[in-house]
Design an enzyme around this catalytic site. Structure first.
Site, PDB file in Angstrom:
ATOM      1  CG  HIS A  18      25.955  25.310 -42.543  1.00  0.00           C
ATOM      2  ND1 HIS A  18      26.141  24.164 -43.284  1.00  0.00           N
ATOM      3  CD2 HIS A  18      26.154  24.945 -41.248  1.00  0.00           C
ATOM      4  CE1 HIS A  18      26.446  23.157 -42.480  1.00  0.00           C
ATOM      5  NE2 HIS A  18      26.452  23.608 -41.240  1.00  0.00           N
TER       6      HIS A  18
ATOM      7  CG  ASP B 181      26.663  25.125 -46.385  1.00  0.00           C
ATOM      8  OD1 ASP B 181      27.478  25.776 -45.694  1.00  0.00           O
ATOM      9  OD2 ASP B 181      26.108  24.091 -45.979  1.00  0.00           O
TER      10      ASP B 181
ATOM     11  CB  SER C 100      25.794  20.532 -39.946  1.00  0.00           C
ATOM     12  OG  SER C 100      27.097  21.038 -40.063  1.00  0.00           O
TER      13      SER C 100
END
Length: 232
Positions: A211, A177, A122
């Site tokens: 995610h 995600d 991320s």
């Protein structure tokens, strides 16, 4: 001073998973927003190679605009998560310099740059892409999970004289995600192909994954590390 971590602020309290034998390579891995180095040190321990040192630094705690200025671990400020959101250019560049200091430290301690992989998840993955592509050393590769390329409009010009033109990049993304849509990951992969040799960019997606990471992704990361950092 070579062995002194205090001269590199992020190394002083980074989580380091040492090799079980002589360390001839290093993986520096950066966590995501609000996390710490511990979670990825644990994940990487499950796929570790005995001659590789894994370094998982903790991001400094700063107010994050995206989260109503709440103070949390963050590599730089985030204003939004879309390709055209304003970006914290000064913060991104400063964070990249701090990661480059870790790379320099490892090189001084005997691990050549072509035996160093930079990676992250991320926001950490975003920083690893930006740092590696602007690094003056030729690194072994980049692991970019569920992320994007910060300051993407500055590339390919920002890629330091193309030192890392042939760097291998493993980019992975969950297809479900909700934070950083897989479409953003695909756009990033296309952008990266304009910065490095296109055949060096692998973009893998994982059905049903949000995610986060998944076992298949971790196996892909392990294979990538084994291929680029073979035993010597």
């Amino acid at each position: 001073m070579c062995g002194n971590n205090m001269s590199v602020p992020l190394l002083a309290d980074a989580v380091t998973v040492s090799g079980a034998e002589r360390e001839t390579a290093a993986v520096i891995f950066l966590h995501g927003l609000g996390d710490t180095g511990h979670s990825w040190a644990d994940a990487l321990s499950s796929i570790r190679l005995p001659y590789v040192k894994y370094i998982c630094p903790h991001a400094p705690r700063i107010p994050v605009t995206l989260n109503m200025k709440m103070v949390m671990p963050s590599w730089f400020d985030l204003m939004g998560l879309t390709p055209d959101a304003p970006e914290d250019e000064a913060g991104i560049k400063k964070a990249a310099e701090n990661i480059k200091a870790i790379i320099e430290h490892e090189i001084k301690n005997g691990i050549p740059p072509n035996r160093i992989i930079l990676g992250g998840f991320s926001q950490g993955g975003a920083l690893s892409l930006y740092t590696a592509l602007t690094c003056q050393h030729q690194l072994a590769g980049i692991v970019a999970l569920s992320c994007w390329l910060p300051l993407h409009k500055a590339f390919p010009q920002a890629a330091n004289n193309g030192v890392n033109k042939d760097i291998a990049i493993l980019q992975c993304h969950g297809e479900m995600d909700p934070m950083i849509p897989v479409r953003f990951g695909a756009l990033t992969a296309e952008k990266l192909k304009s910065v490095v040799t296109p055949s060096k960019v692998q973009f893998k997606t994982y059905p049903g994954v949000m995610h986060s990471s998944c076992p298949q992704e971790l196996m892909a990361v392990k294979e990538f590390i084994e291929k680029l950092l073979p035993r010597i």
